[in-house]
Design a protein around this motif. Structure first.
Motif, PDB file in Angstrom:
ATOM      1  N   THR A  99      -5.305   7.741  92.859  1.00 15.18           N
ATOM      2  CA  THR A  99      -4.600   8.785  93.593  1.00 15.18           C
ATOM      3  C   THR A  99      -3.928   8.204  94.833  1.00 15.18           C
ATOM      4  O   THR A  99      -4.555   7.474  95.607  1.00 15.18           O
ATOM      5  N   SER A 100      -2.664   8.532  95.024  1.00 10.90           N
ATOM      6  CA  SER A 100      -1.947   8.076  96.214  1.00 10.90           C
ATOM      7  C   SER A 100      -1.475   9.283  97.007  1.00 10.90           C
ATOM      8  O   SER A 100      -1.339  10.388  96.460  1.00 10.90           O
ATOM      9  N   GLN A 101      -1.254   9.100  98.300  1.00 10.05           N
ATOM     10  CA  GLN A 101      -0.845  10.205  99.145  1.00 10.05           C
ATOM     11  C   GLN A 101       0.011   9.747 100.323  1.00 10.05           C
ATOM     12  O   GLN A 101      -0.090   8.609 100.775  1.00 10.05           O
ATOM     13  N   LEU A 102       0.839  10.670 100.784  1.00  9.44           N
ATOM     14  CA  LEU A 102       1.650  10.498 101.988  1.00  9.44           C
ATOM     15  C   LEU A 102       1.003  11.326 103.077  1.00  9.44           C
ATOM     16  O   LEU A 102       0.598  12.469 102.842  1.00  9.44           O
ATOM     17  N   ALA A 103       0.883  10.775 104.296  1.00 10.72           N
ATOM     18  CA  ALA A 103       0.230  11.502 105.382  1.00 10.72           C
ATOM     19  C   ALA A 103       0.957  11.275 106.703  1.00 10.72           C
ATOM     20  O   ALA A 103       1.759  10.345 106.845  1.00 10.72           O
ATOM     21  N   ALA A 212       5.399   3.864 113.466  1.00  8.67           N
ATOM     22  CA  ALA A 212       5.312   4.494 112.149  1.00  8.67           C
ATOM     23  C   ALA A 212       5.063   5.990 112.304  1.00  8.67           C
ATOM     24  O   ALA A 212       4.230   6.404 113.102  1.00  8.67           O
ATOM     25  N   SER A 213       5.771   6.783 111.534  1.00  8.82           N
ATOM     26  CA  SER A 213       5.590   8.235 111.554  1.00  8.82           C
ATOM     27  C   SER A 213       4.744   8.717 110.372  1.00  8.82           C
ATOM     28  O   SER A 213       4.160   9.795 110.433  1.00  8.82           O
ATOM     29  N   TYR A 214       4.704   7.926 109.298  1.00  8.57           N
ATOM     30  CA  TYR A 214       3.992   8.320 108.089  1.00  8.57           C
ATOM     31  C   TYR A 214       3.153   7.153 107.577  1.00  8.57           C
ATOM     32  O   TYR A 214       3.338   5.994 107.986  1.00  8.57           O
ATOM     33  N   SER A 215       2.265   7.464 106.659  1.00 10.50           N
ATOM     34  CA  SER A 215       1.501   6.419 105.974  1.00 10.50           C
ATOM     35  C   SER A 215       1.459   6.732 104.491  1.00 10.50           C
ATOM     36  O   SER A 215       1.559   7.894 104.077  1.00 10.50           O
ATOM     37  N   ILE A 216       1.336   5.674 103.691  1.00 11.36           N
ATOM     38  CA  ILE A 216       1.086   5.817 102.254  1.00 11.36           C
ATOM     39  C   ILE A 216      -0.263   5.183 101.976  1.00 11.36           C
ATOM     40  O   ILE A 216      -0.559   4.082 102.467  1.00 11.36           O
ATOM     41  N   GLY A 217      -1.095   5.886 101.211  1.00 13.21           N
ATOM     42  CA  GLY A 217      -2.429   5.363 100.973  1.00 13.21           C
ATOM     43  C   GLY A 217      -2.953   5.646  99.583  1.00 13.21           C
ATOM     44  O   GLY A 217      -2.334   6.358  98.790  1.00 13.21           O
TER      45      GLY A 217
END
Length: 249
Positions: A99-103, A212-217
């Motif tokens: 599972t991947s997500q943008l936060a 950075a404004s966002y992260s991908i994890g």
């Protein structure tokens, strides 16, 4: 204050934000004292927000109401960054099987904006709109490490460092040392700090060269996401983050 600002509407926004930032329901007197507002004003605001479904009253305390769930989902679904991120999250999940997500940061917490679910039947799943504590989530840590210095220091001063597992960082000094390690590595790890048996990794998405404004994890069970996979997953995430960043810069 702008001549077009409505004072009590602004106060209502402050009340909503305060309740949203709290991990437990708040009383009217506590809200009024903290915001230095008349209790009669706060009572009218709370009553109105409850009538609209934005707040829910539990005896003498107030928490967020169900009407905000639909509002939040609509805001998330209409976000341009979500639309841009979807193909990159899909690719990350196809390459890793997880599972991947943008936060992004939201006050003293992180909020998940978009999710691509793992095909595994027993996978870690969090829905868009889910919030997490900054100090023990990979997304929160990486956004603190690569965010603007002023924002990082401001948020640091407000963190409570609540313990979730035996591996949770509960000390500011240790957390600041962790941020230094993250800046050096280029990615952050949640090493079962939020939930036992769950490992997460996140990298920053830069809109510009400064912060950075966002992260991908990625979130997965430690059974599948073993420590030997960390560097490989980090490379896949960094490639996706670079591509996404080039689309939003």
């Amino acid at each position: 204050m702008s001549e077009y600002t409505i004072p009590n509407l602004k106060n209502a926004c402050k009340v909503l934000q305060m309740i949203a930032d709290s991990q437990q329901p708040l009383t009217m007197s506590h809200i009024a004292d903290t915001l230095s507002l008349p209790r009669s004003t706060v009572f009218r605001i709370l009553t109105t927000l409850c009538e609209q479904g934005w707040l829910f009253r539990e005896e003498k305390s107030y928490r967020l109401g169900g009407a905000l769930i639909g509002l939040g989902r609509k805001a998330i679904n209409s976000s341009t960054i979500n639309q841009l991120a979807r193909p990159f999250l899909k690719e990350v999940t196809e390459l890793t099987g997880e599972t991947s997500q943008l936060a992004m940061l939201s006050g003293k917490r992180t909020v998940i904006l978009e999710v691509e679910d793992s095909p595994h039947p027993l996978a870690a799943h969090s829905r868009p709109g889910t919030e997490a504590d900054i100090h023990c989530s990979a997304s929160g840590k990486v956004l603190m490490a690569f965010g603007s210095e002023s924002d990082t220091q401001k948020v640091l001063g407000s963190l409570s460092f609540e313990r979730h597992t035996g591996k949770t960082i509960t000390d500011r000094s240790a957390f600041e040392s962790e941020l230094e390690r993250i800046r050096s590595a280029g990615y952050a790890i949640d090493e079962q700090e939020y939930h036992e048996g769950i490992r997460c990794i996140a990298v920053p998405v830069f809109e510009n060269a400064q912060s950075a404004s966002y992260s991908i994890g990625i979130t997965a069970s430690t059974h599948r996401f073993t420590r030997r996979k960390i560097k490989g997953f980090a490379k896949i995430l960094q490639d996706a983050a670079t591509q996404l960043g080039s689309h939003i810069a």
